[in-house]
Motif scaffolding. Structure first.
Motif, PDB file in Angstrom:
ATOM      1  N   HIS A  18       5.578   8.085 -11.525  1.00 47.92           N
ATOM      2  CA  HIS A  18       6.352   7.406 -10.498  1.00 47.92           C
ATOM      3  C   HIS A  18       5.756   7.763  -8.998  1.00 47.92           C
ATOM      4  N   PHE A  19       5.068   6.773  -8.385  1.00 48.70           N
ATOM      5  CA  PHE A  19       4.619   7.218  -6.936  1.00 48.70           C
ATOM      6  C   PHE A  19       5.719   6.402  -5.811  1.00 48.70           C
ATOM      7  N   SER A  20       5.321   7.025  -4.700  1.00 52.91           N
ATOM      8  CA  SER A  20       6.315   6.305  -3.613  1.00 52.91           C
ATOM      9  C   SER A  20       5.472   5.002  -2.961  1.00 52.91           C
ATOM     10  N   SER A  21       4.094   4.948  -3.206  1.00 50.64           N
ATOM     11  CA  SER A  21       3.409   3.854  -2.662  1.00 50.64           C
ATOM     12  C   SER A  21       2.193   3.419  -3.403  1.00 50.64           C
ATOM     13  N   GLU A  22       1.647   2.179  -3.387  1.00 48.23           N
ATOM     14  CA  GLU A  22       0.722   1.879  -3.857  1.00 48.23           C
ATOM     15  C   GLU A  22      -0.506   2.701  -3.809  1.00 48.23           C
ATOM     16  N   GLU A  23      -0.614   3.010  -2.485  1.00 47.77           N
ATOM     17  CA  GLU A  23      -1.826   3.867  -2.025  1.00 47.77           C
ATOM     18  C   GLU A  23      -1.970   4.930  -2.848  1.00 47.77           C
ATOM     19  N   LYS A  24      -1.046   5.736  -3.128  1.00 51.74           N
ATOM     20  CA  LYS A  24      -0.780   7.018  -3.752  1.00 51.74           C
ATOM     21  C   LYS A  24      -0.904   6.759  -5.439  1.00 51.74           C
ATOM     22  N   ALA A  25      -0.297   5.634  -5.877  1.00 52.28           N
ATOM     23  CA  ALA A  25      -0.529   5.371  -7.138  1.00 52.28           C
ATOM     24  C   ALA A  25      -2.242   4.954  -7.589  1.00 52.28           C
ATOM     25  N   GLN A  26      -2.662   4.428  -6.531  1.00 51.56           N
ATOM     26  CA  GLN A  26      -4.293   4.076  -6.906  1.00 51.56           C
ATOM     27  C   GLN A  26      -5.061   5.421  -6.893  1.00 51.56           C
ATOM     28  N   GLU A  27      -4.810   6.374  -5.894  1.00 52.05           N
ATOM     29  CA  GLU A  27      -5.428   7.733  -5.902  1.00 52.05           C
ATOM     30  C   GLU A  27      -4.940   8.641  -6.936  1.00 52.05           C
ATOM     31  N   GLY A  28      -3.929   8.403  -7.437  1.00 48.29           N
ATOM     32  CA  GLY A  28      -3.325   9.242  -8.391  1.00 48.29           C
ATOM     33  C   GLY A  28      -2.709  10.551  -7.781  1.00 48.29           C
ATOM     34  N   THR A  29      -2.342  10.595  -6.686  1.00 51.91           N
ATOM     35  CA  THR A  29      -1.878  11.836  -6.015  1.00 51.91           C
ATOM     36  C   THR A  29      -0.357  11.966  -5.695  1.00 51.91           C
ATOM     37  N   ASP A  30       0.050  12.813  -5.667  1.00 56.94           N
ATOM     38  CA  ASP A  30       1.521  13.203  -5.054  1.00 56.94           C
ATOM     39  C   ASP A  30       2.559  12.272  -5.763  1.00 56.94           C
ATOM     40  N   ALA A  31       2.512  12.242  -7.090  1.00 61.02           N
ATOM     41  CA  ALA A  31       3.372  11.653  -7.748  1.00 61.02           C
ATOM     42  C   ALA A  31       4.798  11.958  -7.732  1.00 61.02           C
ATOM     43  N   VAL A  32       5.951  11.178  -7.752  1.00 65.82           N
ATOM     44  CA  VAL A  32       7.404  11.684  -7.134  1.00 65.82           C
ATOM     45  C   VAL A  32       7.819  12.183  -8.730  1.00 65.82           C
ATOM     46  N   SER A  33       7.570  11.898  -9.799  1.00 60.17           N
ATOM     47  CA  SER A  33       7.970  12.373 -11.035  1.00 60.17           C
ATOM     48  C   SER A  33       6.857  12.151 -11.972  1.00 60.17           C
ATOM     49  N   GLN A  34       7.011  12.916 -13.158  1.00 61.01           N
ATOM     50  CA  GLN A  34       6.082  12.556 -14.346  1.00 61.01           C
ATOM     51  C   GLN A  34       6.801  13.112 -15.574  1.00 61.01           C
ATOM     52  N   GLU A  35       6.662  12.222 -16.723  1.00 60.71           N
ATOM     53  CA  GLU A  35       7.372  12.206 -17.655  1.00 60.71           C
ATOM     54  C   GLU A  35       6.595  11.833 -19.125  1.00 60.71           C
ATOM     55  N   VAL A  36       6.308  12.921 -20.083  1.00 63.11           N
ATOM     56  CA  VAL A  36       5.743  12.626 -21.118  1.00 63.11           C
ATOM     57  C   VAL A  36       6.570  11.577 -22.097  1.00 63.11           C
ATOM     58  N   LYS A  37       6.428  10.654 -22.539  1.00 61.76           N
ATOM     59  CA  LYS A  37       7.188   9.598 -23.105  1.00 61.76           C
ATOM     60  C   LYS A  37       6.920   9.742 -24.676  1.00 61.76           C
ATOM     61  N   ASP A  38       5.603   9.907 -25.022  1.00 64.77           N
ATOM     62  CA  ASP A  38       5.229  10.004 -26.250  1.00 64.77           C
ATOM     63  C   ASP A  38       4.315  11.114 -26.732  1.00 64.77           C
TER      64      ASP A  38
END
Length: 53
Positions: A18-38
């Protein structure tokens, strides 16, 4: 004497980030949270070795 066990294998996973902005999501930096689903682990080989100390 020691016994050394070496296991090799492969892992497959799905990670949700989960990211706080589209820019950070595109860069793949500063994720707010990470979870392994499978997670799937496949053991390919196991080796045992005796070692004198």
């Amino acid at each position: 004497m020691k016994i050394i066990k070496t296991t090799t294998g492969e892992a497959e996973f799905v990670m949700e980030e989960h990211f706080s902005s589209e820019e950070k999501a595109q860069e793949g930096t500063d994720a707010v949270s990470q979870e392994v689903k499978d997670l799937e682990i496949k053991i390919i080989n196991t080796k045992w070795k005796k070692v004198d100390e």
